[in-house]
Write an enzyme that holds these catalytic residues in place. Sequence first.
Site, PDB file in Angstrom:
ATOM      1  N   LYS A  89      -3.120   7.145   0.445  1.00 18.65           N
ATOM      2  CA  LYS A  89      -2.364   7.170   1.701  1.00 18.65           C
ATOM      3  C   LYS A  89      -1.586   8.481   1.723  1.00 18.65           C
ATOM      4  O   LYS A  89      -0.628   8.647   0.958  1.00 18.65           O
ATOM      5  CB  LYS A  89      -1.400   5.983   1.774  1.00 18.65           C
ATOM      6  CG  LYS A  89      -2.060   4.600   1.732  1.00 18.65           C
ATOM      7  CD  LYS A  89      -0.983   3.520   1.775  1.00 18.65           C
ATOM      8  CE  LYS A  89      -1.574   2.123   1.902  1.00 18.65           C
ATOM      9  NZ  LYS A  89      -2.216   1.671   0.652  1.00 18.65           N
ATOM     10  N   LYS A  92      -5.376  -9.335   2.336  1.00 17.56           N
ATOM     11  CA  LYS A  92      -4.127  -9.261   1.593  1.00 17.56           C
ATOM     12  C   LYS A  92      -3.911 -10.613   0.915  1.00 17.56           C
ATOM     13  O   LYS A  92      -3.891 -11.649   1.578  1.00 17.56           O
ATOM     14  CB  LYS A  92      -2.960  -8.966   2.534  1.00 17.56           C
ATOM     15  CG  LYS A  92      -3.021  -7.600   3.214  1.00 17.56           C
ATOM     16  CD  LYS A  92      -2.431  -6.523   2.325  1.00 17.56           C
ATOM     17  CE  LYS A  92      -2.282  -5.208   3.063  1.00 17.56           C
ATOM     18  NZ  LYS A  92      -1.625  -4.181   2.237  1.00 17.56           N
TER      19      LYS A  92
END
Length: 350
Positions: free
Chosen positions: A262, A154
């Site tokens: 997702k 990230k």
Amino acid sequence: MKYHLSISERTFHFKQPAGTSRGVYRTRQSYFISLVSNVEDEVKGIGECATLPDLSCDAVPDYKQILQEACLAFEEDGTIDYEQLRPYPSILFGLETALAQWNAHGSWALFDTPFGRGEEGIVINGLVWMGSFDEMYARINEKMEQGFRCVKLKVGAIDFEKELELVKFIRSNFSKSDIEIRLDANGGFTVDNALSRLERLAVYDIHSIEQPINQHRWKEMAKLCKDSPIPIALDEELIGVNLLNQKEILLDSISPAYIILKPSLHGGMHGTEEWISLAKERKIGSWMTSALESNVGLNAIAQWAAKVYGPKIIFPQGLGTGQLFTDNIPSPLEIKGDQLWFSSMNNGGL
């Protein structure tokens, strides 16, 4: 046949604050729906419905009421109204999961696949969360020591020069053939600095970068996808794009290299299958990942990924977040090296 759905709530606590470009999550609120029939030998199916504040398109104030109404509608005829529930992907995903487990006679192996039979694992990436330089450095070391061959970082939360240093550290120890590096900017770059940053990152053989700039900038994102030396994957950009024709327009307008799916954010199982089909038609790659669900949701995503991408999934999926909570639900999933495995010997459940 009559069905009955009940709803319960549960709050999960992160072992460490989960830092994202949208803020820091310390807890996660989930609703669980339990499905039973009125036959003598009741079979139970459980599904998780959970939104992420400031991210999910269905994170609305009256969420619980909408969930209750969706459950009542299902009880009437035992079917899921996909068109009516398109704006609520997390509810769709919960209902689909509960029904899949019910159809599997209560088994956590929701579908008949080699993964669900415990015959093969799913290769996953090692996720390195945002944090200070020292925290991320330690997390990178840990993932590499655990045997991950794909590491996802990230980025966009700390100084960019420090993030470059972290990427350089990985490449100084492992070649492209040894470790695949994926980045997720969560929209952390600006339109003005994105391309220059991507050019500087590209020298370290980056596999891909998710969402370098904020969503809803289709023109700018399309140009970035065309000019970037690193393949770009869309993630947040897909949120709220729930109708089939909208999905087609987005993919045709931006032409990304990959899309990241997702289920609880991108249309449940039904919606992600639409995304995968449209992407394949356009020669766009995809992979599945979780969105901070508990082990109930994580298992459902893994079982679904095994069905739509399997058998023998060697392209790393983003399914390793089941160890984030101090109070997670027992799970039949286990991480061995860089693979996620299912074992029917390990009982899960609320």
